[in-house]
Design an enzyme around this catalytic site. Structure first.
Site: not given
Length: 281
Positions: A42, A111-112, A232, A260
């Protein structure tokens, strides 16, 4: 039915187009074999191509790789009045599989996108073969300064450069040219408007909105690969330990000297790891 290839020769981010649960969806579809659905993260100005550009060609030598722009991101439609929440994104992902006549796919979420992949597996377990969660949201955690900065991004080259510094462990990956490119991506018509509407302050609410109930996560039976960068600053490594503990058939791989951007900072190793896991019977 999916439309013919809509690729813009000047923009590799634009590929195929299909209606997925009522949303005109831009998606990449490459390779042959067992289908793998890849759901991006995102970051501001992100698209499926920007997120997975190094991974798709590698996995496409072994699988059919499908990577959509989720609504609110990239070149998929942003319908007026659309709710940016797990229900919408999961339904779009299922709608895409339906539109492509794919009964079951392995799902890779970043992630998202990990939160969407996790919710998809919980709500539609028969549609998911194997699950890969990379630097994943999807469980409750105190929001990090890094994620708060990402979701609170206001467009400028300087702010984008600061975000890139947060994302990457390897400073050699971050330069003014990349910051300029990602800034330009973030200010295309409609991009920032939808992005700023998704995760308003207090952004801890966004973390909770993307989380699945832990009791439901514990019921997952899918073989699951959890991947995280040790360094991260956006999503805490503890998230992946929590997922490892909660998901019965989970394994965890942690990349050292990695932020990340596992799929970018350790692209070849990440693709090999994921490809071998997805290829198992």
């Amino acid at each position: 039915m999916a439309e013919a290839n809509q690729r813009d020769g000047n923009n590799p981010e634009i590929a195929h187009s299909v209606i997925a649960n009522g949303i005109r969806t831009n998606y990449h579809d490459t390779g042959t074999g067992a289908p793998v659905l890849m759901i991006h993260g995102s970051g501001p100005g992100v698209s499926a191509w920007a997120n997975w550009r190094l991974t798709m060609p590698e996995l496409a030598t072994r699988f059919r790789v499908i990577a959509p722009d989720m609504t609110g991101f990239g070149y998929s439609q942003r319908p007026e009045g659309v709710r940016y929440d797990l229900d919408t994104w999961v339904d779009q992902a299922i709608g895409l599989l339906d539109a492509l006549d794919i009964e079951q796919a392995s799902v890779v979420g970043n992630s998202f996108g990990g939160a969407i992949a996790l919710a998809l597996a919980i709500r539609h377990p028969q549609r998911v073969r194997r699950l890969v969660l990379m630097g994943s949201v999807g469980v409750s955690f105190p929001i990090t300064e890094g994620l708060d900065a990402v979701w609170g991004y206001q467009p400028s080259v300087e702010n984008m450069r600061a975000l890139l510094d947060i994302f990457a462990y390897d400073r050699k990956l971050v330069n003014d040219e990349l910051a300029q490119l990602r800034y330009k991506a973030s200010i295309q018509p409609g991009f920032q408007e939808s992005f700023s509407a998704m995760f308003p302050a207090p952004r801890q609410n966004g973390v909770e909105m993307m989380a699945s109930p832990i009791d439901e996560i514990r019921k997952l039976e899918h073989q699951t690969l959890v991947v995280h960068g040790r360094d991260d600053k956006v999503i805490p490594l503890q998230n992946s330990y929590d997922l490892l503990q909660a998901i019965p058939n989970a394994q965890l791989h942690v990349f050292g000297k990695c932020g990340h951007w596992t799929q970018i900072e350790h692209a070849a190793r990440f693709s090999r790891l994921v490809g071998d896991f997805l290829a198992e019977a």
